[in-house]
Design a protein around this motif. Structure first.
Motif, PDB file in Angstrom:
ATOM      1  N   ALA A   1       0.831  -1.204   0.000  1.00  0.00           N
ATOM      2  CA  ALA A   1       0.000   0.000   0.000  1.00  0.00           C
ATOM      3  C   ALA A   1       0.865   1.253   0.000  1.00  0.00           C
ATOM      4  CB  ALA A   1      -0.934  -0.006   1.199  1.00  0.00           C
ATOM      5  N   ALA A   2       1.906   1.251   0.814  1.00  0.00           N
ATOM      6  CA  ALA A   2       2.794   2.415   0.865  1.00  0.00           C
ATOM      7  C   ALA A   2       3.514   2.605  -0.460  1.00  0.00           C
ATOM      8  CB  ALA A   2       3.797   2.240   2.004  1.00  0.00           C
ATOM      9  N   ALA A   3       3.873   1.511  -1.101  1.00  0.00           N
ATOM     10  CA  ALA A   3       4.641   1.596  -2.350  1.00  0.00           C
ATOM     11  C   ALA A   3       3.841   2.214  -3.483  1.00  0.00           C
ATOM     12  CB  ALA A   3       5.132   0.203  -2.762  1.00  0.00           C
ATOM     13  N   ILE A   4       2.510   2.100  -3.471  1.00  0.00           N
ATOM     14  CA  ILE A   4       1.710   2.690  -4.552  1.00  0.00           C
ATOM     15  C   ILE A   4       1.251   4.109  -4.209  1.00  0.00           C
ATOM     16  CG2 ILE A   4       0.935   0.439  -5.373  1.00  0.00           C
ATOM     17  CD1 ILE A   4      -1.864   1.147  -4.159  1.00  0.00           C
ATOM     18  N   GLY A   5       1.658   4.627  -3.031  1.00  0.00           N
ATOM     19  CA  GLY A   5       1.373   6.012  -2.705  1.00  0.00           C
ATOM     20  C   GLY A   5       0.280   6.251  -1.691  1.00  0.00           C
ATOM     21  N   ALA A   6      -0.373   5.191  -1.197  1.00  0.00           N
ATOM     22  CA  ALA A   6      -1.366   5.385  -0.136  1.00  0.00           C
ATOM     23  C   ALA A   6      -0.660   5.929   1.100  1.00  0.00           C
ATOM     24  CB  ALA A   6      -2.075   4.075   0.183  1.00  0.00           C
ATOM     25  N   GLN A   7      -1.326   6.838   1.804  1.00  0.00           N
ATOM     26  CA  GLN A   7      -0.730   7.427   3.003  1.00  0.00           C
ATOM     27  C   GLN A   7      -1.309   6.864   4.294  1.00  0.00           C
ATOM     28  OE1 GLN A   7      -2.054   9.358   0.427  1.00  0.00           O
ATOM     29  NE2 GLN A   7      -0.853  11.221   0.186  1.00  0.00           N
ATOM     30  N   ARG A   8      -2.523   6.290   4.201  1.00  0.00           N
ATOM     31  CA  ARG A   8      -3.178   5.791   5.411  1.00  0.00           C
ATOM     32  C   ARG A   8      -3.950   4.508   5.116  1.00  0.00           C
ATOM     33  NH1 ARG A   8      -5.669  10.911   8.895  1.00  0.00           N
ATOM     34  NH2 ARG A   8      -3.767  12.202   8.817  1.00  0.00           N
ATOM     35  N   VAL A   9      -4.278   3.814   6.181  1.00  0.00           N
ATOM     36  CA  VAL A   9      -5.289   2.767   6.121  1.00  0.00           C
ATOM     37  C   VAL A   9      -6.356   3.091   7.159  1.00  0.00           C
ATOM     38  CG1 VAL A   9      -3.769   0.946   5.259  1.00  0.00           C
ATOM     39  CG2 VAL A   9      -4.020   1.279   7.739  1.00  0.00           C
ATOM     40  N   GLU A  10      -7.567   2.644   6.900  1.00  0.00           N
ATOM     41  CA  GLU A  10      -8.638   2.738   7.893  1.00  0.00           C
ATOM     42  C   GLU A  10      -9.012   1.326   8.316  1.00  0.00           C
ATOM     43  OE1 GLU A  10     -13.330   3.927   8.318  1.00  0.00           O
ATOM     44  OE2 GLU A  10     -12.045   5.283   7.165  1.00  0.00           O
ATOM     45  N   ILE A  11      -8.831   1.034   9.582  1.00  0.00           N
ATOM     46  CA  ILE A  11      -9.146  -0.296  10.098  1.00  0.00           C
ATOM     47  C   ILE A  11     -10.651  -0.422  10.289  1.00  0.00           C
ATOM     48  CG2 ILE A  11      -8.837  -1.922  11.991  1.00  0.00           C
ATOM     49  CD1 ILE A  11      -6.110  -0.644  12.498  1.00  0.00           C
ATOM     50  N   TYR A  12     -11.238  -1.468   9.723  1.00  0.00           N
ATOM     51  CA  TYR A  12     -12.655  -1.768   9.886  1.00  0.00           C
ATOM     52  C   TYR A  12     -12.892  -2.287  11.298  1.00  0.00           C
ATOM     53  CZ  TYR A  12     -16.954  -4.553   9.384  1.00  0.00           C
ATOM     54  OH  TYR A  12     -18.189  -5.119   9.563  1.00  0.00           O
ATOM     55  N   THR A  13     -13.647  -1.526  12.096  1.00  0.00           N
ATOM     56  CA  THR A  13     -13.790  -1.837  13.524  1.00  0.00           C
ATOM     57  C   THR A  13     -15.113  -2.505  13.868  1.00  0.00           C
ATOM     58  OG1 THR A  13     -14.504   0.465  13.840  1.00  0.00           O
ATOM     59  CG2 THR A  13     -12.199  -0.057  14.321  1.00  0.00           C
ATOM     60  N   GLY A  14     -15.875  -2.940  12.857  1.00  0.00           N
ATOM     61  CA  GLY A  14     -17.138  -3.620  13.140  1.00  0.00           C
ATOM     62  C   GLY A  14     -16.996  -4.836  14.038  1.00  0.00           C
ATOM     63  N   PRO A  15     -16.063  -5.748  13.760  1.00  0.00           N
ATOM     64  CA  PRO A  15     -15.909  -6.916  14.634  1.00  0.00           C
ATOM     65  C   PRO A  15     -15.508  -6.536  16.058  1.00  0.00           C
ATOM     66  CG  PRO A  15     -14.937  -7.348  12.497  1.00  0.00           C
ATOM     67  CD  PRO A  15     -15.289  -5.897  12.502  1.00  0.00           C
TER      68      PRO A  15
ATOM     69  N   ALA B   1      -2.591  -2.016  13.412  1.00  0.00           N
ATOM     70  CA  ALA B   1      -2.139  -0.622  13.433  1.00  0.00           C
ATOM     71  C   ALA B   1      -0.618  -0.552  13.527  1.00  0.00           C
ATOM     72  CB  ALA B   1      -2.785   0.108  14.600  1.00  0.00           C
ATOM     73  N   ARG B   2      -0.007  -1.364  14.369  1.00  0.00           N
ATOM     74  CA  ARG B   2       1.454  -1.358  14.508  1.00  0.00           C
ATOM     75  C   ARG B   2       2.131  -1.709  13.192  1.00  0.00           C
ATOM     76  NH1 ARG B   2       0.332  -3.609  19.640  1.00  0.00           N
ATOM     77  NH2 ARG B   2       0.506  -5.721  18.790  1.00  0.00           N
ATOM     78  N   ARG B   3       1.618  -2.726  12.516  1.00  0.00           N
ATOM     79  CA  ARG B   3       2.241  -3.147  11.262  1.00  0.00           C
ATOM     80  C   ARG B   3       2.080  -2.082  10.168  1.00  0.00           C
ATOM     81  NH1 ARG B   3      -0.578  -7.080   9.717  1.00  0.00           N
ATOM     82  NH2 ARG B   3      -1.678  -7.844  11.558  1.00  0.00           N
ATOM     83  N   ALA B   4       0.915  -1.447  10.141  1.00  0.00           N
ATOM     84  CA  ALA B   4       0.707  -0.371   9.166  1.00  0.00           C
ATOM     85  C   ALA B   4       1.652   0.797   9.445  1.00  0.00           C
ATOM     86  CB  ALA B   4      -0.745   0.085   9.206  1.00  0.00           C
ATOM     87  N   GLN B   5       1.775   1.169  10.706  1.00  0.00           N
ATOM     88  CA  GLN B   5       2.664   2.279  11.065  1.00  0.00           C
ATOM     89  C   GLN B   5       4.113   1.947  10.763  1.00  0.00           C
ATOM     90  OE1 GLN B   5       1.275   2.546  15.090  1.00  0.00           O
ATOM     91  NE2 GLN B   5      -0.240   4.144  14.623  1.00  0.00           N
ATOM     92  N   GLN B   6       4.499   0.707  10.972  1.00  0.00           N
ATOM     93  CA  GLN B   6       5.863   0.297  10.656  1.00  0.00           C
ATOM     94  C   GLN B   6       6.152   0.393   9.160  1.00  0.00           C
ATOM     95  OE1 GLN B   6       6.020  -3.613  12.398  1.00  0.00           O
ATOM     96  NE2 GLN B   6       6.319  -2.835  14.484  1.00  0.00           N
ATOM     97  N   ALA B   7       5.092   0.265   8.351  1.00  0.00           N
ATOM     98  CA  ALA B   7       5.249   0.391   6.898  1.00  0.00           C
ATOM     99  C   ALA B   7       5.198   1.852   6.442  1.00  0.00           C
ATOM    100  CB  ALA B   7       4.168  -0.411   6.183  1.00  0.00           C
ATOM    101  N   GLY B   8       5.035   2.778   7.396  1.00  0.00           N
ATOM    102  CA  GLY B   8       5.014   4.192   7.066  1.00  0.00           C
ATOM    103  C   GLY B   8       3.645   4.779   6.829  1.00  0.00           C
ATOM    104  N   LEU B   9       2.600   4.025   7.166  1.00  0.00           N
ATOM    105  CA  LEU B   9       1.232   4.482   6.969  1.00  0.00           C
ATOM    106  C   LEU B   9       0.647   5.001   8.275  1.00  0.00           C
ATOM    107  CD1 LEU B   9       0.029   1.400   4.906  1.00  0.00           C
ATOM    108  CD2 LEU B   9       0.557   3.655   3.975  1.00  0.00           C
ATOM    109  N   ALA B  10      -0.128   6.072   8.194  1.00  0.00           N
ATOM    110  CA  ALA B  10      -0.905   6.510   9.351  1.00  0.00           C
ATOM    111  C   ALA B  10      -2.175   5.670   9.431  1.00  0.00           C
ATOM    112  CB  ALA B  10      -1.248   7.987   9.236  1.00  0.00           C
ATOM    113  N   VAL B  11      -2.782   5.636  10.619  1.00  0.00           N
ATOM    114  CA  VAL B  11      -3.901   4.724  10.870  1.00  0.00           C
ATOM    115  C   VAL B  11      -5.155   5.498  11.248  1.00  0.00           C
ATOM    116  CG1 VAL B  11      -4.750   2.876  12.362  1.00  0.00           C
ATOM    117  CG2 VAL B  11      -2.389   2.824  11.532  1.00  0.00           C
TER     118      VAL B  11
END
Length: 247
Positions: free
Chosen positions: A151-165, A186-196
């Protein structure tokens, strides 16, 4: 502080159920802004069952320079009738953030995220175009997702975690496993350079526990619970309650 973006889809649902212009989605946005929210979210769908393309345009003009504007939707859904497609709407209004979500007409609400390894090639040109428009791009993902480096490699800056479960587990009195899955994601996304970011079925009851477990949480997008709670306490009061939890 984690930014609160208020999702106004349910205001549009109520308006559409009767026709006409009431309740007014811009007045609702103004009330939320005056109460202190940092963003407004809408999720237009091709079937236009709640927020409509003209709402997206009208809100863009009202919000510009005031708070963040987040538009959610399925980038692969074709234009239909007055709905020009998510990317076309983004070209028109240049929101602060576009959150890409793999939903379909058959879903009452968003209920799963992207499989990044499977979907990344199809997402790549769309993410690139949105970034060229000056929009921040967030990808909707499930707790337990991986491949955030893609995700970071294609230019995405963030992910949104689906919190329904997580919300379901919290209501059942056993949130620990679902919360741990969100925190690990969240930790793994942040380690990849993405905000959460996070969203779906978050409420005054469960938000504080979630926030405490996710260091560096950038944004929560909350609509259904917030609008429902506002029926009892008022919209401005409810927004302020959420902001207090996030502090």
């Amino acid at each position: 502080m984690t930014l609160l973006s208020v999702n106004l889809n349910k205001i549009a649902v109520l308006r559409n159920s009767r026709g006409g212009h009431e309740p007014d989605i811009c007045r609702a946005a103004q009330t939320c802004i005056e109460a202190g929210c940092g963003g407004i979210t809408v999720h237009p769908r091709p079937d236009q069952r709640h927020v409509r393309p003209q709402d997206v345009r009208t809100l863009a003009a009202m919000l510009r320079g005031r708070v963040e504007y987040n538009i959610e939707g399925n980038p692969f859904a074709a234009a239909r009738g007055d709905y020009p497609g998510l990317i076309a709407l983004a070209r028109e209004v240049r929101p602060t953030q576009v959150t890409l979500v793999p939903d379909s007409d058959g879903q009452i609400t968003s209920d799963h995220g992207f499989d990044l390894r499977r979907d990344i090639a199809q997402l790549h040109p769309l993410v690139s175009e949105l970034c060229d428009l000056g929009c921040r791009v967030s990808l909707f993902v499930d707790a337990g997702s991986r491949d955030f480096e893609l995700a970071a490699a294609i230019g995405a800056q963030r992910v949104e975690i689906y919190t329904g479960p997580y919300a379901e587990a919290f209501a059942d009195g056993q949130p620990a496993a679902a919360l741990a899955a969100c925190a690990d994601t969240a930790r793994r996304a942040q380690q990849a350079g993405l905000a959460v970011n996070a969203g779906h079925d978050l409420s005054q009851a469960n938000l504080g526990t979630f926030k405490a477990a996710i260091p560096g949480l950038a944004e929560v997008s909350i609509g259904h619970a917030l609008i429902g709670e506002a029926l009892y306490e008022g919209l401005a009061t409810t927004v302020r309650n959420y902001l207090q939890i996030l502090r």
